[in-house]
Write a protein that holds these residues in place. Structure first.
Motif, PDB file in Angstrom:
ATOM      1  N   GLU A  13       0.829  -1.206   0.000  1.00 33.85           N
ATOM      2  CA  GLU A  13       0.000   0.000   0.000  1.00 33.85           C
ATOM      3  C   GLU A  13       0.864   1.257   0.000  1.00 33.85           C
ATOM      4  O   GLU A  13       0.560   2.244  -0.684  1.00 33.85           O
ATOM      5  CB  GLU A  13      -0.937   0.002   1.207  1.00 33.85           C
ATOM      6  CG  GLU A  13      -2.071  -1.018   1.140  1.00 33.85           C
ATOM      7  CD  GLU A  13      -1.594  -2.451   1.338  1.00 33.85           C
ATOM      8  OE1 GLU A  13      -0.480  -2.641   1.905  1.00 33.85           O
ATOM      9  OE2 GLU A  13      -2.319  -3.371   0.934  1.00 33.85           O
ATOM     10  N   PHE A  16       2.426   1.709  -3.422  1.00 32.59           N
ATOM     11  CA  PHE A  16       1.427   2.177  -4.378  1.00 32.59           C
ATOM     12  C   PHE A  16       1.131   3.661  -4.169  1.00 32.59           C
ATOM     13  O   PHE A  16       0.959   4.414  -5.134  1.00 32.59           O
ATOM     14  CB  PHE A  16       0.153   1.362  -4.245  1.00 32.59           C
ATOM     15  CG  PHE A  16      -0.919   1.740  -5.239  1.00 32.59           C
ATOM     16  CD1 PHE A  16      -0.669   1.665  -6.602  1.00 32.59           C
ATOM     17  CD2 PHE A  16      -2.165   2.168  -4.811  1.00 32.59           C
ATOM     18  CE1 PHE A  16      -1.647   2.015  -7.529  1.00 32.59           C
ATOM     19  CE2 PHE A  16      -3.143   2.518  -5.723  1.00 32.59           C
ATOM     20  CZ  PHE A  16      -2.889   2.439  -7.089  1.00 32.59           C
ATOM     21  N   THR A  17       1.088   4.092  -2.924  1.00 33.28           N
ATOM     22  CA  THR A  17       0.884   5.514  -2.638  1.00 33.28           C
ATOM     23  C   THR A  17       2.047   6.341  -3.186  1.00 33.28           C
ATOM     24  O   THR A  17       1.851   7.420  -3.765  1.00 33.28           O
ATOM     25  CB  THR A  17       0.748   5.745  -1.125  1.00 33.28           C
ATOM     26  OG1 THR A  17      -0.413   5.033  -0.656  1.00 33.28           O
ATOM     27  CG2 THR A  17       0.592   7.217  -0.805  1.00 33.28           C
ATOM     28  N   PHE A  19       3.942   5.456  -5.685  1.00 34.63           N
ATOM     29  CA  PHE A  19       3.781   5.385  -7.143  1.00 34.63           C
ATOM     30  C   PHE A  19       2.788   6.435  -7.632  1.00 34.63           C
ATOM     31  O   PHE A  19       3.051   7.162  -8.602  1.00 34.63           O
ATOM     32  CB  PHE A  19       3.309   3.980  -7.529  1.00 34.63           C
ATOM     33  CG  PHE A  19       2.948   3.829  -8.980  1.00 34.63           C
ATOM     34  CD1 PHE A  19       3.898   3.428  -9.902  1.00 34.63           C
ATOM     35  CD2 PHE A  19       1.659   4.076  -9.422  1.00 34.63           C
ATOM     36  CE1 PHE A  19       3.571   3.284 -11.247  1.00 34.63           C
ATOM     37  CE2 PHE A  19       1.319   3.937 -10.765  1.00 34.63           C
ATOM     38  CZ  PHE A  19       2.277   3.541 -11.675  1.00 34.63           C
ATOM     39  N   LYS A  20       1.634   6.522  -6.964  1.00 31.18           N
ATOM     40  CA  LYS A  20       0.598   7.474  -7.382  1.00 31.18           C
ATOM     41  C   LYS A  20       1.081   8.913  -7.276  1.00 31.18           C
ATOM     42  O   LYS A  20       0.788   9.746  -8.135  1.00 31.18           O
ATOM     43  CB  LYS A  20      -0.668   7.276  -6.542  1.00 31.18           C
ATOM     44  CG  LYS A  20      -1.439   6.011  -6.849  1.00 31.18           C
ATOM     45  CD  LYS A  20      -2.824   6.027  -6.225  1.00 31.18           C
ATOM     46  CE  LYS A  20      -2.760   6.113  -4.711  1.00 31.18           C
ATOM     47  NZ  LYS A  20      -4.119   6.100  -4.102  1.00 31.18           N
ATOM     48  N   ARG A  23       3.568   9.524 -10.084  1.00 33.99           N
ATOM     49  CA  ARG A  23       2.828   9.517 -11.347  1.00 33.99           C
ATOM     50  C   ARG A  23       2.100  10.851 -11.547  1.00 33.99           C
ATOM     51  O   ARG A  23       2.132  11.438 -12.635  1.00 33.99           O
ATOM     52  CB  ARG A  23       1.836   8.359 -11.366  1.00 33.99           C
ATOM     53  CG  ARG A  23       0.899   8.313 -12.559  1.00 33.99           C
ATOM     54  CD  ARG A  23      -0.044   7.122 -12.446  1.00 33.99           C
ATOM     55  NE  ARG A  23      -1.046   7.117 -13.500  1.00 33.99           N
ATOM     56  CZ  ARG A  23      -2.180   7.778 -13.487  1.00 33.99           C
ATOM     57  NH1 ARG A  23      -2.469   8.541 -12.424  1.00 33.99           N
ATOM     58  NH2 ARG A  23      -3.036   7.712 -14.487  1.00 33.99           N
ATOM     59  N   SER A  24       1.443  11.350 -10.504  1.00 30.89           N
ATOM     60  CA  SER A  24       0.725  12.621 -10.602  1.00 30.89           C
ATOM     61  C   SER A  24       1.673  13.767 -10.941  1.00 30.89           C
ATOM     62  O   SER A  24       1.359  14.643 -11.755  1.00 30.89           O
ATOM     63  CB  SER A  24      -0.008  12.921  -9.292  1.00 30.89           C
ATOM     64  OG  SER A  24      -1.031  11.980  -9.047  1.00 30.89           O
ATOM     65  N   GLU A  56       3.584  14.584  -5.391  1.00 33.38           N
ATOM     66  CA  GLU A  56       2.803  14.963  -6.577  1.00 33.38           C
ATOM     67  C   GLU A  56       3.380  16.190  -7.271  1.00 33.38           C
ATOM     68  O   GLU A  56       2.658  17.003  -7.849  1.00 33.38           O
ATOM     69  CB  GLU A  56       1.319  15.173  -6.233  1.00 33.38           C
ATOM     70  CG  GLU A  56       0.644  13.933  -5.651  1.00 33.38           C
ATOM     71  CD  GLU A  56      -0.854  14.120  -5.472  1.00 33.38           C
ATOM     72  OE1 GLU A  56      -1.377  15.190  -5.851  1.00 33.38           O
ATOM     73  OE2 GLU A  56      -1.504  13.193  -4.961  1.00 33.38           O
ATOM     74  N   ASP A  99       6.909   6.119 -17.624  1.00 33.57           N
ATOM     75  CA  ASP A  99       6.188   4.911 -17.224  1.00 33.57           C
ATOM     76  C   ASP A  99       7.161   3.808 -16.807  1.00 33.57           C
ATOM     77  O   ASP A  99       6.964   3.132 -15.796  1.00 33.57           O
ATOM     78  CB  ASP A  99       5.314   4.401 -18.382  1.00 33.57           C
ATOM     79  CG  ASP A  99       4.006   5.163 -18.512  1.00 33.57           C
ATOM     80  OD1 ASP A  99       3.387   5.470 -17.468  1.00 33.57           O
ATOM     81  OD2 ASP A  99       3.578   5.430 -19.644  1.00 33.57           O
ATOM     82  N   ILE A 127      -1.332  -1.093  -9.797  1.00 36.53           N
ATOM     83  CA  ILE A 127      -0.744  -0.156 -10.752  1.00 36.53           C
ATOM     84  C   ILE A 127      -1.440  -0.265 -12.103  1.00 36.53           C
ATOM     85  O   ILE A 127      -1.725   0.735 -12.761  1.00 36.53           O
ATOM     86  CB  ILE A 127       0.775  -0.432 -10.900  1.00 36.53           C
ATOM     87  CG1 ILE A 127       1.517  -0.033  -9.613  1.00 36.53           C
ATOM     88  CG2 ILE A 127       1.348   0.305 -12.104  1.00 36.53           C
ATOM     89  CD1 ILE A 127       2.979  -0.415  -9.609  1.00 36.53           C
ATOM     90  N   MET A 130      -4.587   1.689 -13.311  1.00 35.87           N
ATOM     91  CA  MET A 130      -4.490   3.111 -13.656  1.00 35.87           C
ATOM     92  C   MET A 130      -3.955   3.262 -15.081  1.00 35.87           C
ATOM     93  O   MET A 130      -3.099   2.484 -15.514  1.00 35.87           O
ATOM     94  CB  MET A 130      -3.553   3.833 -12.683  1.00 35.87           C
ATOM     95  CG  MET A 130      -3.891   3.612 -11.223  1.00 35.87           C
ATOM     96  SD  MET A 130      -2.805   4.550 -10.130  1.00 35.87           S
ATOM     97  CE  MET A 130      -3.444   6.202 -10.376  1.00 35.87           C
TER      98      MET A 130
END
Length: 253
Positions: A13, A16-17, A19-20, A23-24, A56, A99, A127, A130
């Motif tokens: 988790e 993934f946070t 990663f997000k 990514r943002s 972000e 990516d 992942i 998305m």
């Protein structure tokens, strides 16, 4: 580049946070902040990299000097290619490399903290739900899993609205890639293996998951839509597709 002042992610988790967030930040650089990003990638400067941060945000910077680096490094020298191609193509290229870097960072943490098979699978599935940065930047956002899976089924079924939705009744004609399934399905796996080895009957290039393909109902060969001048919109109105070669054979008869 980063000294990682933020906490290091150690669970699926948390990774993934992370990663997000990265990514943002990268998406902002390539979309809403694109003018600022373009200006910072001056080809007259040294090798530059685009970094996405967990906060972000993004930054264009020189690569770290330590070897090996704390984290995998992004593509080096993106600024040198800036003036050598059209802006949209350059942004797409940076998106592809971004990516790849995001996946490398996520699975670096997974390897570093001993993620097992199930944890790695869970992380990839999270992942994979998305859209990629490339899909966002180019506007080629793919279908959700439950929608794209319907393209493997024959017969007509009701259509839901959506700009990127492919016609469900074109199970034979329209090629769409499906995300990995949670459970093994030998039939679909064999089908996907066949697709991955397919080549275009017109140009001979290999199958690509980010391209629109169409299959001839007569010779069963696959073609790039662009090679046979068939768009997804046109395919929606084709009940039985015949490639140019098969069409000309019938005409001679």
């Amino acid at each position: 580049m980063e000294g990682i002042p933020h906490p290091i992610p150690r669970t699926v988790e948390e990774v993934f946070t992370d990663f997000k967030g990265r990514r943002s930040g990268l998406i902002k650089a390539l979309t809403t902040d694109v003018e600022k990003f373009y200006q910072q990638c001056d080809p007259e400067k040294e090798n530059l990299c685009l970094y996405g941060l967990p906060t972000e945000t993004w930054v264009v910077s020189l690569p770290v000097e330590e070897v090996p680096p704390e984290l995998p490094e992004p593509a080096l020298g993106i600024n040198f290619a800036r003036d050598g191609m059209q802006e949209k193509d350059w942004l797409s290229l940076v998106a592809v490399h971004s990516d790849s870097w995001l996946l490398a960072v996520a699975f670096y943490f997974g390897a570093r903290f001993g993620f097992g098979k199930n944890e790695r699978k869970k992380l990839f599935q999270m992942i994979n739900e998305m859209p990629t940065i490339f899909e966002v930047v180019t506007g080629n956002v793919k279908l959700p899993k439950e929608q794209s899976a319907t393209t493997h089924n024959s017969g007509k079924s009701s259509k839901s609205s959506g700009k990127s939705r492919q016609p469900e009744h074109q199970a034979k004609a329209v090629k769409m890639s499906s995300p990995p399934k949670d459970e093994d399905d030998s039939g679909e796996e064999e089908e996907e293996d066949d697709e991955q080895g397919a080549t275009c009957g017109a140009c001979g290039d290999n199958y690509g998951t980010d391209e629109f393909w169409i299959c001839c109902d007569v010779c069963e060969k696959w073609f790039h839509g662009k090679c046979v001048k068939i768009t997804p919109a046109k395919a929606e109105h084709i009940k039985q597709y015949k490639c140019p070669s098969c069409s000309s054979k019938r005409a001679r008869v």
